[in-house]
Design a protein around this motif. Sequence first.
Motif, PDB file in Angstrom:
ATOM      1  N   UNK A   1       9.105   2.678  25.171  1.00 42.88           N
ATOM      2  CA  UNK A   1       9.864   1.795  24.271  1.00 42.88           C
ATOM      3  C   UNK A   1       8.906   1.012  23.383  1.00 42.88           C
ATOM      4  N   UNK A   2       7.822   0.507  23.972  1.00 44.29           N
ATOM      5  CA  UNK A   2       6.829  -0.250  23.200  1.00 44.29           C
ATOM      6  C   UNK A   2       6.214   0.608  22.104  1.00 44.29           C
ATOM      7  N   UNK A   3       5.970   1.876  22.405  1.00 46.83           N
ATOM      8  CA  UNK A   3       5.422   2.780  21.398  1.00 46.83           C
ATOM      9  C   UNK A   3       6.356   2.937  20.213  1.00 46.83           C
ATOM     10  N   UNK A   4       7.642   3.057  20.495  1.00 45.72           N
ATOM     11  CA  UNK A   4       8.620   3.182  19.421  1.00 45.72           C
ATOM     12  C   UNK A   4       8.775   1.876  18.644  1.00 45.72           C
ATOM     13  N   UNK A   5       8.711   0.759  19.349  1.00 47.39           N
ATOM     14  CA  UNK A   5       8.769  -0.546  18.658  1.00 47.39           C
ATOM     15  C   UNK A   5       7.583  -0.694  17.715  1.00 47.39           C
ATOM     16  N   UNK A   6       6.427  -0.249  18.156  1.00 47.60           N
ATOM     17  CA  UNK A   6       5.239  -0.310  17.308  1.00 47.60           C
ATOM     18  C   UNK A   6       5.446   0.530  16.058  1.00 47.60           C
ATOM     19  N   UNK A   7       6.042   1.703  16.206  1.00 48.76           N
ATOM     20  CA  UNK A   7       6.297   2.576  15.060  1.00 48.76           C
ATOM     21  C   UNK A   7       7.252   1.919  14.068  1.00 48.76           C
TER      22      UNK A   7
END
Length: 96
Positions: free
Chosen positions: A40-46
Amino acid sequence: MAVLQHEKSRTDLLNRLKRAEGQLRGIQRMIEGGETAFDIAGQMSAVRKALDSTYVRMTVCVMEQELAGKVNDNARGRKQLAEVMDEVQSLLSKVR
């Protein structure tokens, strides 16, 4: 404050925001589906990067629009302005 006058610029910004909106919906589905916090954090970063990129693009479009009204109305002046604005956009993108 300036208003974006060029339809192409507005369309580009809206398309970028729609992509970010889709990414946000995907994150919501990930949370609902119990995905890992890391994923989820990876997608939020994107999404953050997409919004930052959209902000930079909007800023450059406004600057280009406002400066174009001040530059001599000739092909050479417009070409030089476009080159400078490309460089500004590259520089601003490094800030993130």
